[in-house]
Design a protein around this motif. Structure first.
Motif, mmCIF file in Angstrom:
data_model
loop_
_atom_site.group_PDB
_atom_site.id
_atom_site.type_symbol
_atom_site.label_atom_id
_atom_site.label_comp_id
_atom_site.label_asym_id
_atom_site.label_seq_id
_atom_site.Cartn_x
_atom_site.Cartn_y
_atom_site.Cartn_z
ATOM 1 N N ASP A 1 38.633 43.179 75.838
ATOM 2 C CA ASP A 1 38.776 42.018 76.724
ATOM 3 C C ASP A 1 38.157 40.755 76.140
ATOM 4 O OD1 ASP A 1 40.089 43.533 78.644
ATOM 5 O OD2 ASP A 1 38.212 44.141 79.601
ATOM 6 N N GLU A 2 37.723 40.820 74.883
ATOM 7 C CA GLU A 2 37.067 39.681 74.248
ATOM 8 C C GLU A 2 37.906 39.192 73.074
ATOM 9 O OE1 GLU A 2 34.662 37.663 74.520
ATOM 10 O OE2 GLU A 2 33.390 38.448 76.101
ATOM 11 N N PRO A 3 38.617 38.064 73.219
ATOM 12 C CA PRO A 3 39.336 37.526 72.055
ATOM 13 C C PRO A 3 38.358 37.135 70.956
ATOM 14 C CG PRO A 3 39.299 35.931 73.856
ATOM 15 C CD PRO A 3 38.734 37.209 74.411
ATOM 16 N N LEU A 4 38.748 37.398 69.716
ATOM 17 C CA LEU A 4 37.925 37.030 68.564
ATOM 18 C C LEU A 4 38.287 35.637 68.068
ATOM 19 C CD1 LEU A 4 38.109 40.375 66.551
ATOM 20 C CD2 LEU A 4 36.497 39.740 68.356
ATOM 21 N N ILE A 5 39.568 35.350 68.063
ATOM 22 C CA ILE A 5 40.095 34.041 67.644
ATOM 23 C C ILE A 5 41.460 33.909 68.274
ATOM 24 C CG2 ILE A 5 41.107 34.991 65.518
ATOM 25 C CD1 ILE A 5 40.541 32.342 64.134
ATOM 26 N N PHE A 6 41.858 32.688 68.632
ATOM 27 C CA PHE A 6 43.205 32.502 69.149
ATOM 28 C C PHE A 6 43.779 31.196 68.638
ATOM 29 C CE2 PHE A 6 40.486 30.612 72.431
ATOM 30 C CZ PHE A 6 41.151 29.439 72.768
ATOM 31 N N VAL A 7 45.101 31.151 68.606
ATOM 32 C CA VAL A 7 45.823 29.974 68.152
ATOM 33 C C VAL A 7 46.839 29.585 69.205
ATOM 34 C CG1 VAL A 7 47.511 31.366 66.861
ATOM 35 C CG2 VAL A 7 47.187 28.950 66.278
ATOM 36 N N GLU A 8 46.955 28.289 69.461
ATOM 37 C CA GLU A 8 47.940 27.756 70.382
ATOM 38 C C GLU A 8 49.053 27.098 69.584
ATOM 39 O OE1 GLU A 8 45.969 25.755 73.937
ATOM 40 O OE2 GLU A 8 44.246 26.147 72.623
ATOM 41 N N VAL A 9 50.299 27.358 69.983
ATOM 42 C CA VAL A 9 51.461 26.923 69.224
ATOM 43 C C VAL A 9 52.428 26.186 70.143
ATOM 44 C CG1 VAL A 9 53.319 27.656 67.670
ATOM 45 C CG2 VAL A 9 51.211 29.023 67.833
ATOM 46 N N ALA A 10 52.945 25.070 69.664
ATOM 47 C CA ALA A 10 54.000 24.336 70.356
ATOM 48 C C ALA A 10 55.286 24.455 69.554
ATOM 49 C CB ALA A 10 53.613 22.867 70.514
ATOM 50 N N LEU A 11 56.377 24.809 70.216
ATOM 51 C CA LEU A 11 57.686 24.861 69.581
ATOM 52 C C LEU A 11 58.393 23.547 69.875
ATOM 53 C CD1 LEU A 11 58.714 28.507 70.579
ATOM 54 C CD2 LEU A 11 57.404 27.736 68.590
ATOM 55 N N THR A 12 58.802 22.834 68.848
ATOM 56 C CA THR A 12 59.320 21.474 68.995
ATOM 57 C C THR A 12 60.545 21.255 68.111
ATOM 58 O OG1 THR A 12 57.964 20.577 67.188
ATOM 59 C CG2 THR A 12 56.962 20.640 69.385
ATOM 60 N N ARG A 13 61.161 20.109 68.312
ATOM 61 C CA ARG A 13 62.160 19.620 67.364
ATOM 62 C C ARG A 13 61.495 18.518 66.554
ATOM 63 N NH1 ARG A 13 66.979 21.483 67.456
ATOM 64 N NH2 ARG A 13 67.751 19.748 66.183
ATOM 65 N N GLY A 14 61.297 18.763 65.274
ATOM 66 C CA GLY A 14 60.595 17.823 64.429
ATOM 67 C C GLY A 14 59.094 17.978 64.548
ATOM 68 N N ILE A 15 58.374 17.286 63.683
ATOM 69 C CA ILE A 15 56.921 17.389 63.611
ATOM 70 C C ILE A 15 56.290 16.347 64.524
ATOM 71 C CG2 ILE A 15 54.918 17.195 62.093
ATOM 72 C CD1 ILE A 15 56.670 18.140 59.800
ATOM 73 N N ALA A 16 55.466 16.787 65.433
ATOM 74 C CA ALA A 16 54.813 15.887 66.383
ATOM 75 C C ALA A 16 53.721 15.080 65.686
ATOM 76 C CB ALA A 16 54.218 16.671 67.538
ATOM 77 N N SER A 17 53.499 13.879 66.188
ATOM 78 C CA SER A 17 52.485 12.996 65.605
ATOM 79 C C SER A 17 51.386 12.646 66.600
ATOM 80 C CB SER A 17 53.144 11.706 65.098
ATOM 81 O OG SER A 17 53.782 11.019 66.167
ATOM 82 N N SER A 18 51.386 13.279 67.785
ATOM 83 C CA SER A 18 50.383 12.984 68.805
ATOM 84 C C SER A 18 50.077 14.240 69.598
ATOM 85 C CB SER A 18 50.878 11.886 69.751
ATOM 86 O OG SER A 18 50.076 11.822 70.922
ATOM 87 N N VAL A 19 48.804 14.590 69.683
ATOM 88 C CA VAL A 19 48.443 15.776 70.463
ATOM 89 C C VAL A 19 48.557 15.494 71.951
ATOM 90 C CG1 VAL A 19 45.950 15.309 70.640
ATOM 91 C CG2 VAL A 19 46.794 17.678 70.570
ATOM 92 N N GLN A 20 48.352 14.249 72.357
ATOM 93 C CA GLN A 20 48.511 13.920 73.773
ATOM 94 C C GLN A 20 49.952 14.145 74.220
ATOM 95 O OE1 GLN A 20 46.135 12.027 72.025
ATOM 96 N NE2 GLN A 20 44.587 13.077 73.255
ATOM 97 N N ALA A 21 50.913 13.821 73.347
ATOM 98 C CA ALA A 21 52.317 14.062 73.679
ATOM 99 C C ALA A 21 52.595 15.559 73.801
ATOM 100 C CB ALA A 21 53.225 13.430 72.626
ATOM 101 N N LEU A 22 51.988 16.355 72.916
ATOM 102 C CA LEU A 22 52.183 17.803 72.986
ATOM 103 C C LEU A 22 51.642 18.391 74.283
ATOM 104 C CD1 LEU A 22 51.350 19.221 69.425
ATOM 105 C CD2 LEU A 22 53.585 19.019 70.512
ATOM 106 N N LEU A 23 50.525 17.842 74.764
ATOM 107 C CA LEU A 23 49.834 18.412 75.923
ATOM 108 C C LEU A 23 50.159 17.688 77.227
ATOM 109 C CD1 LEU A 23 46.303 19.008 74.327
ATOM 110 C CD2 LEU A 23 48.198 20.626 74.568
ATOM 111 N N SER A 24 51.043 16.722 77.191
ATOM 112 C CA SER A 24 51.343 15.932 78.383
ATOM 113 C C SER A 24 51.891 16.807 79.509
ATOM 114 C CB SER A 24 52.357 14.839 78.044
ATOM 115 O OG SER A 24 52.797 14.181 79.216
ATOM 116 N N ASP A 25 51.408 16.559 80.737
ATOM 117 C CA ASP A 25 51.933 17.305 81.883
ATOM 118 C C ASP A 25 53.258 16.750 82.375
ATOM 119 O OD1 ASP A 25 51.038 14.950 82.891
ATOM 120 O OD2 ASP A 25 49.668 15.798 84.371
#
Length: 354
Positions: free
Chosen positions: A156-180
């Motif tokens: 029940d204890e993660p050692l490491i984790f990675v968050e991934v966004a699937l997009t069209r093209g390479i994003a240039s802003s993390v705020q855009a990736l995480l926008s609600d």
């Protein structure tokens, strides 16, 4: 206080028996080809605290307890340098126990047990998760993925984790990736996978590398699941940039193009005193075989992003055809793979930053 005394005892009384080591060494010198004498030297050279740690690991919950024990050891190491040899023994054993072959990769989604989701929120170290709804936006939509490594003794204890966004093209802003307010993308329509956050969860496992294996496993799994994905990149922070500039009595310029130039110069030429890239995130990804692909000004508007890099972020590209070659060159000579765009930016900045 009692725990400090315990670590003192491990350091003072549970190292190798020096008299036995000396005796076994003399015996080997007398007959270097005698395998029994070599085995004897090997046996008596091992610190006795390693066997103690192994026995503690056999107790119920022992592995987790030992990881917590090393966390406290590391926290006091500067004040108690005599504990250094104890830490080396922990690291030696952990590097075997937490070998990639024992780790299990699991996808984290909205159906994952709440106890693990709560820990994902707590352990996120790059872009803080503000609420359960914020977490849902990162793991539930079709164009979002989260993967973590677990050890069977700590399920029940993660050692490491990675968050991934699937997009069209390479994003240039993390705020855009995480926008609600963004509109989720159908996974089969994406052509790019962006690793925008990698978080180590267990400080007691410092020095045990998981990130390299995790990224490569995620790339392999996503390539198989979604053959439409052609590009695998990060959108990474640059945590050492403003500190590096400050050490040279310089500040981050206001002009966006100049910021990109200085950042490129920093990533390709900024070195530690003992060698290797100054930036810790750069060391990690370049050591994994990635290349410096693109630099974005105004990519992270958060207070932390502004503080550590003036809001500049970088894409590290994981080109499956070049990863091994990039890794070998970086390991052998420190050569950094970079796109022609980044190389040109660094060249333009070299004169003003030296």
């Amino acid at each position: 206080e009692g725990r400090a005394e315990f670590f003192d005892e491990l350091a003072a009384r549970f190292g190798p028996d020096r008299d036995k080591v000396e005796e076994a060494a003399r015996s080997v010198l007398e007959d270097p080809l005698d395998e029994a004498r070599l085995r004897r030297l090997h046996a008596v050279s091992e610190p006795r605290r390693q066997e103690l740690i192994r026995r503690l690991n056999l107790a119920p919950g022992g592995t987790s307890a030992l990881v917590g024990m090393r966390r406290e050891l590391l926290a006091g190491l500067r004040e108690h340098p005599r504990w250094t040899d104890v830490d080396r023994d922990f690291e030696h054993l952990f590097s075997s126990w937490f070998n990639r072959g024992f780790l299990v990769m699991r996808r984290i989604d909205w159906s994952t047990p709440a106890v693990i989701l709560e820990r994902i929120i707590r352990y996120e170290a790059v872009h803080a998760i503000s609420s359960w709804e914020d977490l849902r936006r990162r793991v539930a939509p079709e164009d979002r993925r989260c993967f973590a490594f677990f050890h069977p003794a700590m399920p029940d204890e993660p050692l490491i984790f990675v968050e991934v966004a699937l997009t069209r093209g390479i994003a240039s802003s993390v705020q855009a990736l995480l926008s609600d307010e963004r509109t989720p993308l159908a996974a089969h329509q994406a052509d790019t996978a962006i690793f925008y956050s990698i978080s180590n969860c267990q400080s007691g496992l410092a020095g045990i590398s998981f990130g390299n294996s995790l990224i490569k496993q995620v790339v392999a799994d996503l390539s198989q699941e979604l053959p439409n994905l052609k590009t695998f990149v990060t959108l990474s922070p640059i945590p050492g940039l403003t500190r590096w500039l400050s050490e040279r009595d310089k500040t981050m310029p206001e002009d966006a193009d100049t910021r990109r130039q200085i950042t490129a110069h920093y990533l390709l030429n900024g070195k530690r005193d003992k060698g290797g890239p100054y930036d810790p995130v750069a060391r990690f990804h370049l050591g994994n075989g990635a290349s410096v692909h693109a630099i974005h000004s105004g990519a992270d508007l958060s207070p932390n992003g502004q503080k550590q890099s003036g809001g500049v972020m970088v894409n590290y590209l994981y080109d499956l055809r070049q990863i091994s070659q990039n890794h070998e060159r970086f390991a052998a000579s420190g050569e950094i793979a970079a796109s022609s765009e980044v190389t040109a930016l660094a060249s333009a900045a070299a004169k003003t930053t030296e």
